[in-house]
Design a protein around this motif. Structure first.
Motif, mmCIF file in Angstrom:
data_model
loop_
_atom_site.group_PDB
_atom_site.id
_atom_site.type_symbol
_atom_site.label_atom_id
_atom_site.label_comp_id
_atom_site.label_asym_id
_atom_site.label_seq_id
_atom_site.Cartn_x
_atom_site.Cartn_y
_atom_site.Cartn_z
ATOM 1 N N HIS A 1 73.323 25.535 2.036
ATOM 2 C CA HIS A 1 72.632 24.773 3.077
ATOM 3 C C HIS A 1 73.009 23.291 2.999
ATOM 4 C CE1 HIS A 1 69.497 23.125 5.600
ATOM 5 N NE2 HIS A 1 69.163 22.332 4.594
ATOM 6 N N ARG A 2 73.055 22.755 1.804
ATOM 7 C CA ARG A 2 73.386 21.343 1.607
ATOM 8 C C ARG A 2 74.816 21.047 2.079
ATOM 9 N NH1 ARG A 2 71.449 16.608 1.565
ATOM 10 N NH2 ARG A 2 72.207 15.254 -0.049
ATOM 11 N N THR A 3 75.740 21.924 1.757
ATOM 12 C CA THR A 3 77.125 21.743 2.183
ATOM 13 C C THR A 3 77.246 21.781 3.699
ATOM 14 O OG1 THR A 3 77.889 22.759 0.129
ATOM 15 C CG2 THR A 3 79.475 22.617 1.928
ATOM 16 N N LEU A 4 76.593 22.764 4.330
ATOM 17 C CA LEU A 4 76.625 22.850 5.799
ATOM 18 C C LEU A 4 76.018 21.602 6.425
ATOM 19 C CD1 LEU A 4 75.699 26.558 6.558
ATOM 20 C CD2 LEU A 4 77.695 25.322 7.397
ATOM 21 N N SER A 5 74.930 21.143 5.864
ATOM 22 C CA SER A 5 74.266 19.954 6.376
ATOM 23 C C SER A 5 75.181 18.736 6.294
ATOM 24 C CB SER A 5 72.977 19.712 5.595
ATOM 25 O OG SER A 5 72.334 18.564 6.055
ATOM 26 N N GLN A 6 75.859 18.572 5.185
ATOM 27 C CA GLN A 6 76.756 17.431 5.023
ATOM 28 C C GLN A 6 77.940 17.519 5.978
ATOM 29 O OE1 GLN A 6 77.546 17.556 0.837
ATOM 30 N NE2 GLN A 6 75.761 16.309 0.339
ATOM 31 N N ASN B 1 77.953 18.940 8.892
ATOM 32 C CA ASN B 1 77.463 18.713 10.248
ATOM 33 C C ASN B 1 77.132 17.249 10.522
ATOM 34 O OD1 ASN B 1 77.678 21.372 11.112
ATOM 35 N ND2 ASN B 1 75.690 21.911 10.279
ATOM 36 N N HIS B 2 76.979 16.446 9.490
ATOM 37 C CA HIS B 2 76.617 15.043 9.680
ATOM 38 C C HIS B 2 77.807 14.083 9.549
ATOM 39 C CE1 HIS B 2 72.509 16.599 9.088
ATOM 40 N NE2 HIS B 2 72.257 15.689 9.997
ATOM 41 N N LEU B 3 79.011 14.612 9.432
ATOM 42 C CA LEU B 3 80.181 13.748 9.376
ATOM 43 C C LEU B 3 80.439 13.132 10.744
ATOM 44 C CD1 LEU B 3 82.644 15.891 7.249
ATOM 45 C CD2 LEU B 3 81.506 13.788 6.558
ATOM 46 N N GLU B 4 80.887 11.903 10.737
ATOM 47 C CA GLU B 4 81.198 11.213 11.984
ATOM 48 C C GLU B 4 82.551 11.695 12.505
ATOM 49 O OE1 GLU B 4 79.301 9.118 13.700
ATOM 50 O OE2 GLU B 4 77.699 9.323 12.218
ATOM 51 N N ARG C 1 89.162 17.248 11.683
ATOM 52 C CA ARG C 1 88.127 17.887 12.512
ATOM 53 C C ARG C 1 88.298 19.400 12.530
ATOM 54 N NH1 ARG C 1 89.586 14.378 16.631
ATOM 55 N NH2 ARG C 1 88.731 12.367 16.144
ATOM 56 N N LYS C 2 89.547 19.842 12.632
ATOM 57 C CA LYS C 2 89.834 21.279 12.638
ATOM 58 C C LYS C 2 89.449 21.903 11.297
ATOM 59 C CE LYS C 2 91.454 24.996 14.489
ATOM 60 N NZ LYS C 2 90.684 25.672 15.503
ATOM 61 N N ARG C 3 89.783 21.230 10.189
ATOM 62 C CA ARG C 3 89.419 21.744 8.862
ATOM 63 C C ARG C 3 87.901 21.859 8.712
ATOM 64 N NH1 ARG C 3 93.302 17.733 7.214
ATOM 65 N NH2 ARG C 3 95.287 18.767 6.868
ATOM 66 N N ILE C 4 87.181 20.867 9.186
ATOM 67 C CA ILE C 4 85.722 20.895 9.090
ATOM 68 C C ILE C 4 85.154 22.008 9.961
ATOM 69 C CG2 ILE C 4 83.631 19.603 9.692
ATOM 70 C CD1 ILE C 4 85.151 17.093 8.694
#
Length: 62
Positions: A12-17, A19-22, A31-34
């Motif tokens: 959950h923490r990894t997904l949250s981080q 999702n909050h990247l600029e 962006r594609k890697r994320i």
């Protein structure tokens, strides 16, 4: 036991981080890697949730 040491919390923490990247400060490749990493983590999350009611269709390509 510290609840932060369980795999579900770390997932959950990894997904949250992710999702909050600029997004506007990243290259197209980043962006594609994320996007790919987020999709894989979300699939993993579905597989690890007991009784989610969904069946996961997973394939490993060699």
């Amino acid at each position: 036991m510290d609840p932060r040491n369980i795999p579900e919390y770390r997932l959950h923490r990894t997904l949250s981080q992710l999702n909050h990247l600029e997004g506007d400060q990243l290259t197209d490749a980043d962006r594609k890697r994320i996007e790919i990493a987020t999709a894989l983590l979300e699939e993993t999350n579905l597989l690890t949730q007991p009784g989610s009611g969904e069946t996961a269709d997973t394939h490993i390509n060699s």
